[in-house]
Design an enzyme around this catalytic site. Sequence first.
Site, PDB file in Angstrom:
ATOM      1  NE  ARG A 229     200.798  23.189  24.527  1.00  0.00           N
ATOM      2  CZ  ARG A 229     200.646  24.512  24.480  1.00  0.00           C
ATOM      3  NH1 ARG A 229     201.585  25.286  23.972  1.00  0.00           N
ATOM      4  NH2 ARG A 229     199.539  25.068  24.948  1.00  0.00           N
ATOM      5  CG  HIS A 277     205.192  28.095  27.069  1.00  0.00           C
ATOM      6  ND1 HIS A 277     204.653  26.846  27.290  1.00  0.00           N
ATOM      7  CD2 HIS A 277     204.312  28.724  26.244  1.00  0.00           C
ATOM      8  CE1 HIS A 277     203.504  26.741  26.625  1.00  0.00           C
ATOM      9  NE2 HIS A 277     203.282  27.876  25.996  1.00  0.00           N
TER      10      HIS A 277
HETATM   11  N1  NAP Z   1     204.432  28.750  22.662  1.00  0.00           N
HETATM   12  C1  NAP Z   1     203.376  29.511  22.832  1.00  0.00           C
HETATM   13  O1  NAP Z   1     203.462  30.575  23.435  1.00  0.00           O
HETATM   14  C2  NAP Z   1     202.046  29.073  22.250  1.00  0.00           C
HETATM   15  C3  NAP Z   1     200.971  29.970  22.285  1.00  0.00           C
HETATM   16  C4  NAP Z   1     199.777  29.565  21.710  1.00  0.00           C
HETATM   17  C5  NAP Z   1     199.640  28.322  21.122  1.00  0.00           C
HETATM   18  N2  NAP Z   1     200.712  27.468  21.093  1.00  0.00           N
HETATM   19  C6  NAP Z   1     200.596  26.145  20.443  1.00  0.00           C
HETATM   20  O2  NAP Z   1     200.234  26.310  19.083  1.00  0.00           O
HETATM   21  C7  NAP Z   1     199.347  25.256  18.732  1.00  0.00           C
HETATM   22  C8  NAP Z   1     198.581  25.610  17.474  1.00  0.00           C
HETATM   23  O3  NAP Z   1     197.612  26.602  17.775  1.00  0.00           O
HETATM   24  P1  NAP Z   1     196.458  26.980  16.721  1.00  0.00           P
HETATM   25  O4  NAP Z   1     195.553  27.947  17.385  1.00  0.00           O
HETATM   26  O5  NAP Z   1     197.071  27.344  15.415  1.00  0.00           O
HETATM   27  O6  NAP Z   1     195.742  25.562  16.570  1.00  0.00           O
HETATM   28  P2  NAP Z   1     194.657  25.117  15.504  1.00  0.00           P
HETATM   29  O7  NAP Z   1     194.002  26.316  14.898  1.00  0.00           O
HETATM   30  O8  NAP Z   1     193.829  24.082  16.171  1.00  0.00           O
HETATM   31  O9  NAP Z   1     195.518  24.457  14.326  1.00  0.00           O
HETATM   32  C9  NAP Z   1     196.157  23.226  14.458  1.00  0.00           C
HETATM   33  C10 NAP Z   1     196.753  22.860  13.102  1.00  0.00           C
HETATM   34  O10 NAP Z   1     197.455  21.610  13.256  1.00  0.00           O
HETATM   35  C11 NAP Z   1     196.984  20.704  12.276  1.00  0.00           C
HETATM   36  N3  NAP Z   1     197.034  19.325  12.780  1.00  0.00           N
HETATM   37  C12 NAP Z   1     196.482  18.832  13.920  1.00  0.00           C
HETATM   38  N4  NAP Z   1     196.716  17.514  14.014  1.00  0.00           N
HETATM   39  C13 NAP Z   1     197.422  17.165  12.917  1.00  0.00           C
HETATM   40  C14 NAP Z   1     197.937  15.945  12.429  1.00  0.00           C
HETATM   41  N5  NAP Z   1     197.792  14.792  13.100  1.00  0.00           N
HETATM   42  N6  NAP Z   1     198.593  15.955  11.257  1.00  0.00           N
HETATM   43  C15 NAP Z   1     198.741  17.100  10.547  1.00  0.00           C
HETATM   44  N7  NAP Z   1     198.268  18.303  10.962  1.00  0.00           N
HETATM   45  C16 NAP Z   1     197.620  18.328  12.127  1.00  0.00           C
HETATM   46  C17 NAP Z   1     195.566  21.113  11.993  1.00  0.00           C
HETATM   47  O11 NAP Z   1     195.169  20.570  10.751  1.00  0.00           O
HETATM   48  P3  NAP Z   1     193.717  20.898  10.128  1.00  0.00           P
HETATM   49  O12 NAP Z   1     193.833  22.344   9.686  1.00  0.00           O
HETATM   50  O13 NAP Z   1     193.603  19.968   8.996  1.00  0.00           O
HETATM   51  O14 NAP Z   1     192.725  20.713  11.215  1.00  0.00           O
HETATM   52  C18 NAP Z   1     195.694  22.633  12.027  1.00  0.00           C
HETATM   53  O15 NAP Z   1     196.149  23.112  10.777  1.00  0.00           O
HETATM   54  C19 NAP Z   1     198.487  25.094  19.983  1.00  0.00           C
HETATM   55  O16 NAP Z   1     197.866  23.828  20.011  1.00  0.00           O
HETATM   56  C20 NAP Z   1     199.514  25.255  21.076  1.00  0.00           C
HETATM   57  O17 NAP Z   1     200.057  23.976  21.352  1.00  0.00           O
HETATM   58  C21 NAP Z   1     201.904  27.819  21.657  1.00  0.00           C
END
Ligand code: NAP
Length: 314
Positions: A229, A277
Amino acid sequence: MTNRPVILFAAKPQRWGQYEAPLRAALADAGLGDATLVTEAAPETVDYIVYAPNSDVQDFTPYTRLKAVLNLWAGVEDVVHNTTLRVPLARMVDDGLTEGMVEWVTGHVLRHHLGMDAHIHGQDGVWRAGIVPPLARDRRVGVLGLGALGAACAKALHGLNFDVTGWSRSPKSIDGITTTHGEDGLADTLARSEILVLLLPDTPGTQNILNARTLALMPKRAMIVNPGRGPLIDDNALLAALDSGQIGHATLDVFRTEPLPPEHPFWAHPNVTVTPHIASETRPGSASRVIVENIRRGEAGLPFLHLVDRDLGY
Ligand SMILES: NC(=O)c1ccc[n+]([C@@H]2O[C@H](COP(=O)([O-])OP(=O)(O)OC[C@H]3O[C@@H](n4cnc5c(N)ncnc54)[C@H](OP(=O)(O)O)[C@@H]3O)[C@@H](O)[C@H]2O)c1
């Protein structure tokens, strides 16, 4: 168990064209073919909302019998703080979305690892032989965020032999990956990452995680790949680090303001690649099955999958 839940599809109109058929097919497969799936309904009749945060539904108060909101997006920052939402919120975890992200991330990491630009942009009659990149095993890649997407990307990069370190909020164990967490873990991960991939959610705890101080911890001329993001990065600090040569290149898919305004300095910067994006999209076929599985669970009194922690913001 009722077989007739009312499901409101609340997203931009073009999404309905993509999702109606796969959602109906998934409902039928799950034995929920009698469900009512609509784009308009009296709020007090709705059991589930299949939801895009940019839809017209912003006030959930009138949805008095709502059981859950099922997000079509992985990112939930535009809905998680909505105080009118008082039922479980599930984010999107979709195999198709994950596969697409793995492809985009590995492609952009390989571009930087192999130094492909020198030849793609160097079609000028100069024979640039002799520049040999290290093997992947000797290239250190960091992945911030080890959730559904970050862990899959870290594993794929490890599968290509990269030396991968991943960082998350809570401790993790992933075969072949060095994992870290917490403040010290972040510093260690940044210090060793020649290429850094950001796959964190946008929360108060992650905003500006790359700033002047943390960018300075990275190896000289490190590369950044951000499909997470926009607010994860302090834009001005990144521009300064690019101008000083501290950061060699930034490939950015997400921005604080989208579309990225034409006058934003990222567009013109020679060491920034802007993509609009498009790193990965939710795929209607597989995403519909994920959504319907949660509806099936709700109707069967089972716990929902992929629930968002409203306090943590993701
Ligand atoms: N560009 C695009 O096309 C696109 C598409 C889809 C998603 N995205 C982005 O990708 C992001 C990740 O998606 P996801 O499904 O992988 O999310 P997710 O499964 O919720 O994973 C988030 C990860 O970030 C870690 N995290 C959160 N807060 C943190 C902090 N304060 N310090 C350290 N680590 C932290 C979490 O740690 P824990 O494992 O310890 O909980 C987890 O490992 C989404 O939120 C979205 O913003 C972008």
